[in-house]
Design an enzyme around this catalytic site. Sequence first.
Site, PDB file in Angstrom:
ATOM      1  N   GLN A 197      -0.353 -12.123 -10.463  1.00 51.50           N
ATOM      2  CA  GLN A 197      -0.084 -12.133  -9.031  1.00 51.50           C
ATOM      3  C   GLN A 197      -1.356 -12.593  -8.335  1.00 51.50           C
ATOM      4  OE1 GLN A 197       3.160 -10.570  -7.288  1.00 51.50           O
ATOM      5  NE2 GLN A 197       3.310 -12.048  -8.933  1.00 51.50           N
ATOM      6  N   ARG A 248      12.947  -5.704  -8.742  1.00 54.44           N
ATOM      7  CA  ARG A 248      11.888  -6.657  -9.092  1.00 54.44           C
ATOM      8  C   ARG A 248      11.272  -6.453 -10.472  1.00 54.44           C
ATOM      9  NH1 ARG A 248      10.045  -3.532  -4.833  1.00 54.44           N
ATOM     10  NH2 ARG A 248       8.401  -2.027  -5.337  1.00 54.44           N
ATOM     11  N   ASP A 249      10.477  -7.471 -10.821  1.00 59.13           N
ATOM     12  CA  ASP A 249       9.597  -7.488 -11.995  1.00 59.13           C
ATOM     13  C   ASP A 249      10.367  -7.634 -13.317  1.00 59.13           C
ATOM     14  OD1 ASP A 249       7.798  -6.927  -9.946  1.00 59.13           O
ATOM     15  OD2 ASP A 249       7.741  -4.787 -10.384  1.00 59.13           O
ATOM     16  N   ASP A 277      -1.016  -7.628 -10.563  1.00 57.03           N
ATOM     17  CA  ASP A 277      -0.364  -7.485 -11.880  1.00 57.03           C
ATOM     18  C   ASP A 277      -0.504  -8.669 -12.841  1.00 57.03           C
ATOM     19  OD1 ASP A 277       0.689  -5.682 -10.120  1.00 57.03           O
ATOM     20  OD2 ASP A 277       2.754  -6.276 -10.397  1.00 57.03           O
ATOM     21  N   PHE A 313       6.993 -12.707  -6.827  1.00 56.55           N
ATOM     22  CA  PHE A 313       6.495 -11.426  -7.327  1.00 56.55           C
ATOM     23  C   PHE A 313       6.480 -11.414  -8.858  1.00 56.55           C
ATOM     24  CE2 PHE A 313       6.871  -8.091  -3.680  1.00 56.55           C
ATOM     25  CZ  PHE A 313       6.086  -8.888  -2.868  1.00 56.55           C
ATOM     26  N   SER A 314       6.077 -10.257  -9.383  1.00 48.95           N
ATOM     27  CA  SER A 314       5.794 -10.146 -10.827  1.00 48.95           C
ATOM     28  C   SER A 314       6.974 -10.499 -11.721  1.00 48.95           C
ATOM     29  CB  SER A 314       5.341  -8.730 -11.147  1.00 48.95           C
ATOM     30  OG  SER A 314       4.015  -8.599 -10.730  1.00 48.95           O
ATOM     31  N   TRP A 320      -3.441   0.559  -6.358  1.00 51.95           N
ATOM     32  CA  TRP A 320      -3.054   0.213  -4.984  1.00 51.95           C
ATOM     33  C   TRP A 320      -3.725   1.133  -3.972  1.00 51.95           C
ATOM     34  CZ3 TRP A 320      -1.360  -4.262  -3.809  1.00 51.95           C
ATOM     35  CH2 TRP A 320      -0.538  -4.971  -4.675  1.00 51.95           C
TER      36      TRP A 320
HETATM   37  C1  FRU Z   1       3.227  -3.920  -8.770  1.00 48.72           C
HETATM   38  C2  FRU Z   1       3.910  -4.762  -7.705  1.00 48.72           C
HETATM   39  C3  FRU Z   1       5.207  -5.338  -8.240  1.00 48.72           C
HETATM   40  C4  FRU Z   1       5.386  -6.555  -7.406  1.00 48.72           C
HETATM   41  C5  FRU Z   1       3.969  -7.035  -7.222  1.00 48.72           C
HETATM   42  C6  FRU Z   1       3.708  -7.710  -5.919  1.00 48.72           C
HETATM   43  O1  FRU Z   1       1.858  -3.795  -8.603  1.00 48.72           O
HETATM   44  O2  FRU Z   1       4.116  -3.993  -6.544  1.00 48.72           O
HETATM   45  O3  FRU Z   1       6.295  -4.464  -8.205  1.00 48.72           O
HETATM   46  O4  FRU Z   1       6.190  -7.498  -8.025  1.00 48.72           O
HETATM   47  O5  FRU Z   1       3.143  -5.903  -7.350  1.00 48.72           O
HETATM   48  O6  FRU Z   1       2.457  -8.293  -5.898  1.00 48.72           O
END
Ligand code: FRU
Length: 492
Positions: free
Chosen positions: A59, A170-171, A43, A102-103, A308
Amino acid sequence: MKTTRCTVQLQKAREYQDQALKTMKMAKKPSFHVAAPVGWINDPNGFSLYQGEVHLFYQYHPYEYLWGPMHWGHVKTSDFIRWEQLPVALAPDQAYDHFGCFSGSAFEWKDKHVLAYTGVDKKIDEDGNEIVLQTQCLAVGDGYDYEKMDVNPVITPETLPKGSSFSDFRDPKAWVEGDSIYLVVGSRAEDTSGQIALYRSKNLYDWEYVTIVDQCNNQYGKMWECPDFFELDGKQVLLVSPQEMKGGGLDIHNGNATLCIVGSYDTKKHDFLRETVSSIDNGLDFYAPQTMLTKDHRRIMIGWMESWDNHLYTKEFGWSGMMSIPRELHIVNGKMIQNPIREIEKYYRDSVCHSIGRFEGSLELSGVKGRSSDMTAEVIGGEYSEFSIHVACGKEEYTRLTYDRRKHIFEIDRENSGFTKDVIGLRRSKVSDYQGKIKIRAILDLYSVEVFINDGEQALSMLVFTPEEAERIEFYTDGYVQMEVEMHQIQI
Ligand code: FRU
């Protein structure tokens, strides 16, 4: 606001990247797309303006071509096309983020550049089960070095509505509005599907839960990752990347998809009202997009150009993963449109234009070729039911872009684009009917093809692994077509 100076983990990652860039043999990289310096990236993170420069983080797992403990890599640019590599910005080096940084996002606050990210911690409970705990954390810096705040984590999942997940939280995407910082973050509600929570702070330290701005209700996938929330052309836009989508006809595909939710927003009550939901990019490789606002108030989006479910790079590459071209966003008739960042035009070389009164069967045009190029082909009339462009054509390989005029469907096909793995090769998207007219813009940069239909009404992105010499472009029709073609090579 002190804490972690350059820790052992961060120093190690910085040195590793430095060394790898100097000495490691790696496959060639795209020329104007951000790619992994070495190892793995996913990301985009922290896409932001800081002291007049555009920063992008991502990331990053520098040590391997596969995903691993997440660091934040860092580049910056003054024009979105030429990117300058910077040292690694964050490493997983604290108790609350030892499993990964993480993101997240970035914003300017009192002359500092603040990174908001998710710290991932893993614990084993009394029954021996592994428990993941995700929290929101901050790091403060100067555009080069960043220090994690000693009050981290600043937001923990106990603040969410009852029944929300502690493991999927997250994120954070943060922005400054007046004297406050707002932040949206993905999580899972009691019904196990996604929800987007809004928080507010006036000082970086104290964060108050405000509301849930939108919720999946098990309608669009499960967990909603990587939210973004902004005003655009008088509408409010929520971008999310849902996991485990079931798909819905040609408009929304299954798997990890991206959604654009357009609606209205009451900024006082923080009520968001959905009006339309659509897919952001109907291609094969696009996920976790994030936006920023430029100095001249353009809303720019960048995404991870991969999926993914389809990991395509091999170990021999030495690097794995790249971003999309930054895209300018607008809302037209309630729908988001996206077009490549206009700064690409600065790098146009060897431009050619062709006006074709009539062609039938197949056609090649002089000067229309390339693997670092920007081409627009506009069908302005004719009698046909299928019109195709084959790009990146070599002896055996080609990547097909086809418009089915009767069904109003646009299809991308990379089944002959050099893959030896069994990867998904086809994707289709509905397009508007303009009575046989269609405008197809294709941006190629070594291993990627990004297609923009009818001035950005649809975007379809995909990776192709065709050898670089495969650079011919061919046009096909089953009837006759009148068209205009504009071709530019991109030279950085
Ligand atoms: C999205 C994700 C986020 C997470 C990150 C981990 O692609 O799954 O939710 O923060 O990648 O690398």
